[in-house]
Design a protein around this motif. Structure first.
Motif, short mmCIF file in Angstrom:
data_model
loop_
_atom_site.label_atom_id
_atom_site.label_comp_id
_atom_site.label_asym_id
_atom_site.label_seq_id
_atom_site.Cartn_x
_atom_site.Cartn_y
_atom_site.Cartn_z
N GLU A 92 0.69 -1.42 0.14
CA GLU A 92 -0.44 0.05 0.07
C GLU A 92 1.05 1.48 0.04
O GLU A 92 2.42 1.53 1.07
N ILE A 93 0.67 2.07 -1.01
CA ILE A 93 2.04 3.07 -1.11
C ILE A 93 0.55 4.51 -1.43
O ILE A 93 -0.59 3.95 -1.47
N ASP A 94 1.24 5.79 -1.28
CA ASP A 94 0.43 7.22 -0.78
C ASP A 94 -0.53 6.87 -1.90
O ASP A 94 -0.26 6.49 -3.61
C1 LIG Z 1 -0.62 3.42 3.85
C2 LIG Z 1 0.19 4.36 4.11
C3 LIG Z 1 -0.93 4.84 5.58
C4 LIG Z 1 -0.08 5.97 5.60
N1 LIG Z 1 -0.71 6.62 7.14
C5 LIG Z 1 -0.07 7.88 7.89
C6 LIG Z 1 -0.89 7.95 8.67
O1 LIG Z 1 -1.86 7.58 9.34
N2 LIG Z 1 -0.63 9.89 9.33
C7 LIG Z 1 1.07 9.98 8.42
O2 LIG Z 1 1.33 11.15 9.25
N3 LIG Z 1 0.78 9.80 7.21
C8 LIG Z 1 0.54 8.60 6.77
N4 LIG Z 1 1.30 7.89 5.75
C9 LIG Z 1 2.45 8.35 5.26
C10 LIG Z 1 3.51 8.62 5.20
O3 LIG Z 1 3.93 8.07 6.88
C11 LIG Z 1 4.51 9.00 4.71
O4 LIG Z 1 4.44 8.44 3.37
C12 LIG Z 1 6.19 8.95 5.46
O5 LIG Z 1 6.55 10.12 5.99
C13 LIG Z 1 6.41 8.50 4.00
O6 LIG Z 1 7.73 7.96 4.68
P1 LIG Z 1 9.01 6.77 3.99
O7 LIG Z 1 9.60 5.72 5.14
O8 LIG Z 1 8.30 6.05 2.96
O9 LIG Z 1 10.03 7.92 3.24
P2 LIG Z 1 10.89 7.93 3.08
O10 LIG Z 1 10.85 8.26 1.38
O11 LIG Z 1 12.13 6.84 3.56
O12 LIG Z 1 11.28 9.01 3.24
C14 LIG Z 1 11.48 9.55 4.94
C15 LIG Z 1 12.52 10.71 4.81
O13 LIG Z 1 13.59 9.81 4.58
C16 LIG Z 1 14.40 11.40 4.14
N5 LIG Z 1 14.75 11.19 2.51
C17 LIG Z 1 14.00 10.21 1.80
N6 LIG Z 1 15.13 10.16 0.31
C18 LIG Z 1 15.94 11.02 0.56
C19 LIG Z 1 16.62 11.88 -0.69
N7 LIG Z 1 16.51 11.44 -1.52
N8 LIG Z 1 17.25 12.53 -0.33
C20 LIG Z 1 17.59 13.40 1.32
N9 LIG Z 1 16.62 12.90 2.02
C21 LIG Z 1 16.08 11.85 1.88
C22 LIG Z 1 13.73 12.14 4.11
O14 LIG Z 1 14.11 13.28 5.16
C23 LIG Z 1 12.27 11.76 4.03
O15 LIG Z 1 11.50 12.92 5.02
C24 LIG Z 1 0.80 7.49 5.29
C25 LIG Z 1 1.30 6.72 4.27
C26 LIG Z 1 1.28 5.58 3.48
C27 LIG Z 1 1.84 5.09 2.18
#
Ligand SMILES: Cc1cc2nc3c(=O)[nH]c(=O)nc-3n(C[C@H](O)[C@H](O)[C@H](O)COP(=O)(O)OP(=O)(O)OC[C@H]3O[C@@H](n4cnc5c(N)ncnc54)[C@H](O)[C@@H]3O)c2cc1C
Length: 250
Positions: free
Chosen positions: A158-160
Motif C-alpha cells: 500500500e502506497i500513497d
Molecule cells: C498506507 C499509508 C498509510 C499512511 N498513513 C499515515 C498516517 O496515518 N499518518 C501520517 O501522518 N502519514 C501517513 N502516511 C504517510 C507516510 O507516513 C509518509 O508517506 C511517510 O512520512 C513517508 O515515509 P517513507 O518512509 O515512505 O519516506 P522516505 O522516502 O523513507 O523518506 C523519509 C525521509 O527520508 C529522507 N529522504 C528520503 N529520500 C531522500 C532523498 N533522496 N534525499 C534526502 N533525504 C531523503 C527525508 O528526510 C524523508 O522525509 C501513510 C502512508 C501510506 C503509504
C-alpha cells in the motif's frame, strides 16, 4: 521453504491505556496483553502459504519474558509448527529486536521472514526495515497481498494513492498490513493442544552481546483535549456562530 514469523506481545488493542502519574510511560500494570494485531496477519499468511503447499515449515519467534509464551501458544493454536522464545527480561527497542531476529535467522535459515508493519504499542514501524538492512535481504513493507512464485515473494504494497507490486528474490523480509487477510479464529481445542506443544528457549544475551538501548523515553502525554462541538439547526445559525464565536468574516 521455511517461514519465520515475529510476534510482539503488546497491550490488547481494545484496551485504552492510561499514563503513569509522573509521565514517564504508559501504565500497563495488570492490563490484558495480546499478540500484536499486524503479527496475527503475518502468522495467518504464513499458515496459508503452508496450506497452499508453498511453505513446509512455519516458525514463530517472540522476544521477551516467559509471559510471552501466551502469544507463542496463540500462534501454535493458529497453526505454526514450532515456537521460539528469545528470553530477555527488559524492553528491547527496534534495533535490538532486529539484531536478535537477525541472529535467529542466522540459526534457522528461513527463506521468508514475516513481521507486522508496526507494533501497536510504540508505532515505530521500523523493525522489519532494520532487519532487512542487517541481513542484506530485499524487503516488501506494508504488504496487502503476498504470494510465492518461482522462488520470489510477490508483494503488493500500500502506497500513497494506490498500490505497488514488487517481486523480491528469496530470502526476503515482508511486513504485513491489516488488509493482507483476516486472521482465523482460534478454537478452544486448538488452544488446548497448543498448551502441550514445546516452546524452545533461547537466551537473548547469548544471541547478541550488545543489547544496550540507544533511545531514552523523555515524556509521555495525553493529546490536548478537544473542545466539545455544538449543534445548530440552520445554515444561518452556523454562519452566525462562525462570525460571532470564531471571528470568521463571511
Ligand atoms: C498506507 C499509508 C498509510 C499512511 N498513513 C499515515 C498516517 O496515518 N499518518 C501520517 O501522518 N502519514 C501517513 N502516511 C504517510 C507516510 O507516513 C509518509 O508517506 C511517510 O512520512 C513517508 O515515509 P517513507 O518512509 O515512505 O519516506 P522516505 O522516502 O523513507 O523518506 C523519509 C525521509 O527520508 C529522507 N529522504 C528520503 N529520500 C531522500 C532523498 N533522496 N534525499 C534526502 N533525504 C531523503 C527525508 O528526510 C524523508 O522525509 C501513510 C502512508 C501510506 C503509504
Amino acid at each position: 521453504m521455511k517461514i519465520l514469523v515475529a510476534i510482539k506481545r503488546v497491550v490488547d488493542y481494545n484496551i485504552k491505556v492510561g499514563i503513569k502519574g509522573d509521565g514517564s510511560n504508559v501504565d500497563i500494570d495488570g492490563v490484558k496483553m495480546s499478540a500484536n494485531p499486524f503479527d496475527e496477519n503475518a502468522i495467518e499468511q504464513a499458515i496459508r502459504l503452508k496450506e497452499q503447499g508453498k511453505a513446509d515449515e512455519v516458525v514463530a519467534v517472540s522476544i521477551g519474558s516467559s509471559a510471552n509464551q501466551d502469544v507463542l501458544r496463540h500462534a501454535l493454536a493458529m497453526g505454526v509448527d514450532r515456537a521460539l522464545l528469545v528470553e530477555h527480561e527488559t524492553e528491547v527497542q527496534s534495533l535490538e529486536v532486529a539484531k536478535l531476529l537477525q541472529a535467529v535467522a542466522d540459526k534457522e535459515q528461513p527463506d521468508l521472514i514475516l513481521l507486522g508493519k508496526q507494533a501497536v504499542d510504540d508505532d515505530a514501524g521500523q523493525a522489519g526495515q532494520m532487519l532487512a538492512a542487517l541481513l542484506d535481504y530485499p524487503q516488501g513493507t506494508f504488504a496487502s497481498e503476498l504470494d510465492i512464485e518461482n522462488g520470489e515473494a510477490i508483494v503488493t504494497r500500500e502506497i500513497d494513492g494506490g498500490t505497488e507490486t514488487v517481486a523480491l528474490q528469496l530470502p526476503a523480509v515482508v511486513t504485513a498490513d491489516l488488509r493482507l487477510n483476516d486472521p482465523r479464529f482460534v478454537k478452544l481445542p486448538n488452544l488446548m493442544q497448543a498448551r502441550k506443544k514445546p516452546i524452545e528457549n533461547l537466551s537473548a544475551s547469548e544471541l547478541v552481546t550488545d543489547l544496550t538501548p540507544r533511545l531514552s523515553l523523555i515524556n509521555v502525554a495525553e493529546p490536548p483535549q478537544r473542545k466539545a462541538g455544538i449543534k445548530v439547526d440552520s445554515v444561518d445559525a452556523l454562519l452566525q456562530q462562525l462570525r460571532t464565536k470564531e471571528g470568521i468574516a463571511l
